[in-house]
Design a protein around this motif. Structure first.
Motif, mmCIF file in Angstrom:
data_model
loop_
_atom_site.group_PDB
_atom_site.id
_atom_site.type_symbol
_atom_site.label_atom_id
_atom_site.label_comp_id
_atom_site.label_asym_id
_atom_site.label_seq_id
_atom_site.Cartn_x
_atom_site.Cartn_y
_atom_site.Cartn_z
ATOM 1 N N PHE A 1 12.853 45.049 46.465
ATOM 2 C CA PHE A 1 11.425 44.726 46.458
ATOM 3 C C PHE A 1 10.679 45.605 45.466
ATOM 4 O O PHE A 1 9.881 45.125 44.651
ATOM 5 N N PHE A 2 10.959 46.899 45.488
ATOM 6 C CA PHE A 2 10.253 47.825 44.604
ATOM 7 C C PHE A 2 10.763 47.748 43.167
ATOM 8 O O PHE A 2 9.989 47.923 42.217
ATOM 9 N N LEU A 3 12.051 47.494 42.994
ATOM 10 C CA LEU A 3 12.593 47.316 41.650
ATOM 11 C C LEU A 3 11.953 46.107 40.981
ATOM 12 O O LEU A 3 11.623 46.141 39.780
ATOM 13 N N SER A 4 11.761 45.045 41.744
ATOM 14 C CA SER A 4 11.133 43.839 41.199
ATOM 15 C C SER A 4 9.687 44.112 40.793
ATOM 16 O O SER A 4 9.226 43.637 39.749
ATOM 17 N N GLU A 5 8.993 44.860 41.615
ATOM 18 C CA GLU A 5 7.609 45.206 41.260
ATOM 19 C C GLU A 5 7.566 46.031 39.979
ATOM 20 O O GLU A 5 6.702 45.824 39.119
ATOM 21 N N LEU A 6 8.516 46.951 39.848
ATOM 22 C CA LEU A 6 8.580 47.795 38.658
ATOM 23 C C LEU A 6 8.773 46.944 37.405
ATOM 24 O O LEU A 6 8.056 47.103 36.408
ATOM 25 N N ALA A 7 9.735 46.036 37.426
ATOM 26 C CA ALA A 7 10.004 45.196 36.262
ATOM 27 C C ALA A 7 8.853 44.241 35.974
ATOM 28 O O ALA A 7 8.558 43.931 34.809
ATOM 29 N N SER A 8 8.174 43.772 37.028
ATOM 30 C CA SER A 8 7.115 42.777 36.851
ATOM 31 C C SER A 8 5.896 43.339 36.135
ATOM 32 O O SER A 8 5.048 42.580 35.669
ATOM 33 N N ARG A 9 5.803 44.650 36.028
ATOM 34 C CA ARG A 9 4.686 45.239 35.283
ATOM 35 C C ARG A 9 4.759 44.884 33.805
ATOM 36 O O ARG A 9 3.737 44.862 33.113
ATOM 37 N N ASP A 10 5.979 44.605 33.325
ATOM 38 C CA ASP A 10 6.174 44.335 31.905
ATOM 39 C C ASP A 10 6.647 42.923 31.610
ATOM 40 O O ASP A 10 6.358 42.383 30.541
ATOM 41 N N LEU A 11 7.410 42.330 32.530
ATOM 42 C CA LEU A 11 8.174 41.126 32.209
ATOM 43 C C LEU A 11 7.987 40.026 33.241
ATOM 44 O O LEU A 11 7.505 40.260 34.348
ATOM 45 N N ARG A 12 8.452 38.831 32.857
ATOM 46 C CA ARG A 12 8.507 37.701 33.782
ATOM 47 C C ARG A 12 9.936 37.319 34.134
ATOM 48 O O ARG A 12 10.144 36.573 35.093
ATOM 49 N N VAL A 13 10.920 37.787 33.366
ATOM 50 C CA VAL A 13 12.308 37.375 33.564
ATOM 51 C C VAL A 13 13.230 38.582 33.452
ATOM 52 O O VAL A 13 13.089 39.390 32.521
ATOM 53 N N VAL A 14 14.181 38.705 34.385
ATOM 54 C CA VAL A 14 15.204 39.739 34.308
ATOM 55 C C VAL A 14 16.567 39.139 34.644
ATOM 56 O O VAL A 14 16.677 38.156 35.376
ATOM 57 N N LEU A 15 17.607 39.765 34.100
ATOM 58 C CA LEU A 15 18.981 39.444 34.447
ATOM 59 C C LEU A 15 19.473 40.423 35.491
ATOM 60 O O LEU A 15 18.999 41.556 35.558
ATOM 61 N N SER A 16 20.436 39.991 36.294
ATOM 62 C CA SER A 16 21.019 40.872 37.297
ATOM 63 C C SER A 16 22.500 40.556 37.442
ATOM 64 O O SER A 16 23.008 39.614 36.843
ATOM 65 N N GLY A 17 23.194 41.364 38.260
ATOM 66 C CA GLY A 17 24.651 41.270 38.327
ATOM 67 C C GLY A 17 25.215 40.587 39.551
ATOM 68 O O GLY A 17 26.420 40.694 39.805
#
Length: 628
Positions: free
Chosen positions: A339-355
């Protein structure tokens, strides 16, 4: 990435419109950029959009040429460009540059067979105005969610259950049968959700709804075999397919970043993708903060990494909000950092890759049968696996419950998968949960019922026991836990998560990997790690799986958080479900160090938090609140 919600009934259009608006407003976080709807005398289709491809166009709903078909869609199709060209050659006319219209015209051309052509993640509906038929589908693995219910003459559906709550025909009732299996599995483990009458469309399935009847069909399933590729050729094929998949998953008209942990899976993806931004998170310092290793890797391979450290206060303050976003209780501790990792990335981006996906495709879990560090025991066990089934099973049953070193390893590797393996979580045994639960909640499906439904599909095949375990996880653990939290907790922050290691082309490779190259005496997912070695230092590609380390053991023995949990357990309404005195003894004994029941406590705490949000507080979105 988007959110969809809608319904089929014959209420007047002027009544439908405000109802549909309330439904889509509940999932505005999935699509903050725009909203759209189609409403006629018989159907209402709603959409919330997060613009990723064809930013200025592709607003939904989208229609075919004569406007007899209309689609609302959630997902990404990574091979949409060649499909678009094929459809144009077949005479279809396009008004947008995105993938949604490809799905629509593909259905118009090929019917349900279009699903076999799509490479990606999706959940969508298409309304046929001439036949008054609703067609819908969910992607091969269940990456995107799709819920449906038939209540009071209305068929309704949504990306998230909460979107159905405002519908006047929705009847909100706890599904008593869901609690007992949840206590063991830690996640919603049965097809019917925790809301009675609300179901999940299974992964790899499509449906039609017409005249009050729903028909559901499977279009995809894994076919595990024993391929004959040599190790070098196999590693070449895995690496080539991973690289192709990562490239395909980077198709977007916005920047695509990546999550980065200390493990091999996300590290492999990030090393191949080479995004401008990667993101990591952890708790404090040391054991529970793998972001330090992630930042180190980023430095070695030249990535820009953003990290953040969390504490218990943030976790507990936001925990009700996390459960609200999940729709159903999920006590996987990794929900909190995600939840918090997603919030962190959402400050800059709309799309992320994961494993996500590599552990299930290539056998990365120690619970698949790695329960010793002794090479001698591993060698002997591997030799015994070549015995006839009857002899293997006899040895396994002899070893079951024994205390000599290696007994558990022997049992896990030699016993039939249906006897020894229920997936990646086993919190309460059924006897333990029955001692805690009130009688009316002890009637849910048994563990054997839950896993037997899936094992039954491959019964009688010559599939190895290890691949049977993988098959179970692909249809139980993966859609029930891993993908549920991945979708809901990234979309909570209007962030699209893409999973290039959970791809149908990579699956076609993975299901042919010889069992001997899945788990060896050296490590789990052996062949996959050999492929990752071409991009990563040994410390990363060979590291044992850790998961998302979360300090719940520490939290539950700190007075502040112990009292917070105990206060919830002591509420009068808790006795509707549990022996409240037994719960309080459990949390007290754990706090005093007499027991270590952290996972059991966290599982009960999660359910009660979720119930409090959706039933005691009527499903209203909770605000973060400090822990006293």
């Amino acid at each position: 990435m988007c959110g969809i919600a809608g319904f089929v009934n014959d209420m007047p259009i002027d009544v439908k419109c405000p109802v549909l608006k309330r439904m889509t407003d509940m999932i505005a976080h999935r699509g903050p950029d725009s909203e759209g709807r189609y409403v006629d005398e018989h159907a209402a289709l709603g959409h919330r959009r997060l613009s990723i491809i064809d930013l200025e166009g592709s607003s939904q709903p989208i229609y075919n040429e004569d406007r007899t078909l209309v689609i609302t869609y959630n997902g990404e199709v990574y091979n949409y460009r060649p499909l678009r060209e094929e459809l144009i050659a077949l005479g279809h006319e396009f008004t947008t540059e995105g993938d949604t219209e490809v799905v629509l015209h593909g259905y118009e051309q090929w019917g349900p067979d279009v699903l076999k052509r799509l490479r990606g993640m999706f959940a969508f509906v298409i309304w046929d105005t001439t036949t008054r038929t609703l067609f819908g589908a969910r992607d091969h693995f269940g990456i995107k969610p799709f819920y449906y219910a038939l209540m009071n003459g209305t068929f309704m559906y949504a990306s998230e259950i909460k979107a159905m709550l405002p519908h006047p025909d929705f009847v909100k009732e706890l599904n008593a049968d869901a609690l007992r299996p949840y206590m063991t599995f830690q996640y919603p483990a049965i097809p019917e959700t925790f809301f009675k009458g609300v179901f999940k469309l299974p992964e790899g399935h499509w449906f039609t709804y017409r005249d009050g009847r729903i028909d559901i069909h499977r279009y995809y399933d894994e076919t595990y075999t024993e391929g004959d590729m040599g190790l070098d050729e196999l590693v070449d094929t895995i690496d080539r397919t991973v690289c192709e998949s990562v490239e395909a998953h980077q198709i977007a008209d916005v920047e695509v970043g990546s999550f980065l942990s200390s493990g091999v899976d996300s590290s492999y993806v990030a090393a191949v993708a080479r995004p401008e931004h990667t993101y990591s998170i952890g708790f404090g310092k040391g054991t529970y903060n793998e972001s330090q290793q992630a930042a180190e890797l980023a430095g070695i391979i030249g990535l820009n990494n953003t990290t953040e450290s969390l504490g218990g206060d943030e976790a507990f303050a936001n925990f009700p909000l996390i459960q609200w976003h999940l729709d159903e209780p999920d006590s996987n501790p990794s929900c909190v950092p995600l939840f918090f990792l997603s919030e962190l990335a959402s400050r800059d981006l709309r799309v992320v890759l994961s494993g996500e996906g590599a552990d299930e495709l290539f056998a990365g879990y120690i619970d698949y049968g790695v329960h010793t560090r002794s090479k001698a025991i591993k060698v002997v066990t591997r030799m015994l696996t070549r015995l006839p089934a009857g002899m293997r099973h006899a040895i396994a049953r002899f070893a079951k419950g024994r205390t000599f070193h290696g007994a558990w390893h022997l049992y896990a590797n030699l016993a039939p998968a249906e006897e020894s393996f229920i997936g990646q979580a086993r919190v309460f045994t059924e006897a333990e949960s029955d001692r805690l639960l009130r009688p009316e909640y002890r009637n849910g499906p048994s563990v054997a019922d839950v896993v037997g439904r899936i094992y039954g599909r491959v019964r009688g095949t010559d599939m190895s026991e290890l691949k049977r375990k993988q098959y179970l996880d692909m249809h139980q653990w993966m859609p029930g836990d891993i993908l549920l939290k991945a979708d809901k907790l990234t979309m909570a922050h209007s962030l699209e998560l893409r999973v290039p290691l959970l791809d149908k082309e990579l699956m076609a490779v993975a299901e042919q990997v010889p069992t001997k190259w899945l788990i060896t005496d050296e490590n789990t997912k052996f062949a996959f790690r050999r492929a990752a070695a071409r991009h990563l230092p040994k410390e990363w590609y060979d590291r044992e799986k850790l998961g998302f380390p979360v300090p719940i053991k520490v939290w539950l023995r700190q007075e502040k958080y112990y009292r917070h949990v105990r206060s919830l357990f002591g509420q009068e309404w808790v006795s509707r479900f549990f022996d409240r005195d037994a719960l309080l003894r459990m949390v007290d004994d754990n706090y005093e160090g007499r027991t270590d029941d952290r996972r059991k406590i966290w599982t009960v705490f999660t359910f009660l938090t979720w119930y409090d949000v959706y039933f005691n507080h009527d499903g209203r979105r909770p605000e973060p609140a400090e822990v006293a």
